[in-house]
Design an enzyme around this catalytic site. Structure first.
Site, short mmCIF file in Angstrom:
data_model
loop_
_atom_site.label_atom_id
_atom_site.label_comp_id
_atom_site.label_asym_id
_atom_site.label_seq_id
_atom_site.Cartn_x
_atom_site.Cartn_y
_atom_site.Cartn_z
CD GLN A 42 -8.83 11.19 -5.08
OE1 GLN A 42 -8.20 11.72 -5.98
NE2 GLN A 42 -9.69 10.22 -5.30
CG HIS A 98 -3.95 -1.04 4.77
ND1 HIS A 98 -3.53 -0.41 3.62
CD2 HIS A 98 -4.70 -2.10 4.39
CE1 HIS A 98 -4.02 -1.08 2.58
NE2 HIS A 98 -4.72 -2.11 3.02
CG HIS A 131 -4.20 3.62 3.77
ND1 HIS A 131 -3.20 2.90 4.38
CD2 HIS A 131 -4.40 4.71 4.54
CE1 HIS A 131 -2.82 3.54 5.47
NE2 HIS A 131 -3.54 4.65 5.58
CG ASN A 144 -14.50 8.69 -4.49
OD1 ASN A 144 -15.46 9.43 -4.38
ND2 ASN A 144 -13.56 8.87 -5.42
CB CYS A 158 -0.91 -0.01 1.22
SG CYS A 158 -1.84 1.53 1.39
CG HIS A 208 -7.16 7.55 0.18
ND1 HIS A 208 -7.58 6.25 0.02
CD2 HIS A 208 -7.17 8.10 -1.07
CE1 HIS A 208 -7.82 6.01 -1.26
NE2 HIS A 208 -7.59 7.11 -1.95
ZN LIG Z 1 -2.39 1.23 3.57
#
Ligand SMILES: [Zn+2]
Length: 388
Positions: free
Chosen positions: A211, A156, A207, A196, A83, A209
């Site tokens: 944007q 993660h 992972h 998303n 990742c 996250h």
């Molecule tokens: Zn990750």
């Protein structure tokens, strides 16, 4: 360090090996994360002649389309031990050189928009970035702008709904910081923070996250809302957003959650099977102007709504969370045209309509722009209220 209510944050910016900016938002001081050098052998992104994508004008819709061929090569669903959003470990360098982080933001390696530079001193773009009044039918522009990645946690396997309120607050501070920073770039006209989640949505990295996009134009959805707000102000003298939220709270049937500073409700004309709008009680144009108490209260109400969404079908819901913010510049004089007339809000939408069943944007939605929702919004709201 800058003070943010009960939670101070330490912000440190540095560069990755290819010149991209990376910014750590630390919850405690003296960690030295930004001092860790990115030892990877990467080509410099500054060597590119300019933005790598292009904007093309769709004369039939009156909208820009971003053509970003380079994104075809981006990392797609790597195994968990590869990742790129994990902290770096010995022998395994990632996008984040430090060995740990709280919240970190960096420029996307595969950006849809790129190349925006700090705005020269002086007044901003007086046109408001709507683009040329009458672009050529086949107009093209460089895909100028900026795309950033925000990692919410170094864990993660976590998801946003697993974060502590403290961590959500750090993410809010990062969003607010980037809203100001991207809005200050030359040519950026709108800043969009979003997440998303779920392969069903097209997520290419698991992972946790989000944007952030800095667009070189006011997006169609925002332009439409601004037009509606202006019309409403002309007809009634009122503010469209305030009046709509007041109407939803008065009706009460679609309210999902509420506290002193936020209201979360399914909109009367929801398009997605499960869609929730979150509005602060006090209207502000963007995240950077959200008062401290509202930032604090957001963390609790948003976690509550996310957990309801996950509980609905007994597994992590695929969703899109989209922050609607005022454009960088005023978009017209008079009521309905000023930045302060726009109301910051978060739109949370899930494509899942039943266990194992997804809502697809099919003929009517994709061809005609007419949405058909199988779930009555009042029913969606009731299910979300009752699930916890
Ligand atoms: Zn990750």
């Amino acid at each position: 360090m800058y003070p943010v209510g009960p939670y101070p944050i330490w912000k440190h910016a540095t560069r990755l090996a290819d010149g991209r900016e990376i910014i750590y938002f630390d919850e405690s001081p003296g960690l030295g994360r930004a001092a860790v050098r990115d030892a990877r052998d990467l080509g410099r992104v500054d060597d590119l002649a300019g933005p790598v994508s292009a904007l093309r004008w769709d004369p039939l819709a009156g909208e820009w389309v971003v053509i970003a061929e380079q994104r075809q090569d981006r990392t797609f669903l790597p195994p968990a031990d590869a990742c790129p959003l994990d902290p770096s470990a010995p022998g395994r360098p990632t996008e984040i050189p430090a060995s740990s982080y709280d919240v970190v933001v960096f420029e996307n390696r595969f950006p849809s928009l790129s190349g925006a530079r700090p705005r020269p001193a002086g007044p901003g773009d007086p046109t408001g970035g709507a683009g040329p009044a009458q672009p050529d039918l086949l107009a093209q522009r460089p895909g100028l702008g900026r795309c950033e990645v925000v990692c919410f946690t170094s864990d993660h396997d976590a998801s946003f709904a697993d974060l502590t309120p403290h961590r959500v607050r750090t993410v809010v501070e990062a969003w607010a910081d980037r809203t100001v920073a991207l809005g200050a770039l030359d040519g950026v006209e709108q800043v969009f923070c979003f997440e998303n989640r779920g392969e069903e949505i097209g997520v290419t990295l698991h992972h946790p996250h989000g944007q952030i996009y800095g667009y070189p134009f006011v997006t169609p959805r925002t332009a439409r809302m601004l037009g509606q707000a202006r019309l409403h102000a002309e007809r009634t003298g009122g503010n469209l957003f305030d009046d709509m939220v007041a109407g939803e709270l008065a009706a009460g049937t679609r309210v999902v959650a509420r506290n002193d500073h936020w209201a979360a409700f399914v909109p009367a004309a929801a398009r997605w099977p499960y869609e929730v709008l979150l509005f602060p009680a006090e209207r502000v144009p963007d995240l950077s102007l959200l008062p401290d108490v509202a930032r604090e209260a957001f963390c609790l109400v948003y976690l509550d709504v996310l957990r309801r969404l996950d509980a609905l079908f007994g597994s992590r819901a695929p969703y899109i969370a989209a922050w609607h913010q005022a454009p960088v510049h005023a978009h017209g004089p008079g009521p309905g045209g000023r930045r302060e007339d726009f109301a910051l809000h978060l739109q949370l939408m899930s494509v899942r309509r039943a266990p194992g069943k997804l809502k697809y944007l099919a003929g009517s939605e994709s061809g005609m722009g007419v949405w058909i929702n199988d779930i009555v919004p009042e029913t969606a709201a009731r299910r979300l209220r009752e699930v916890l």
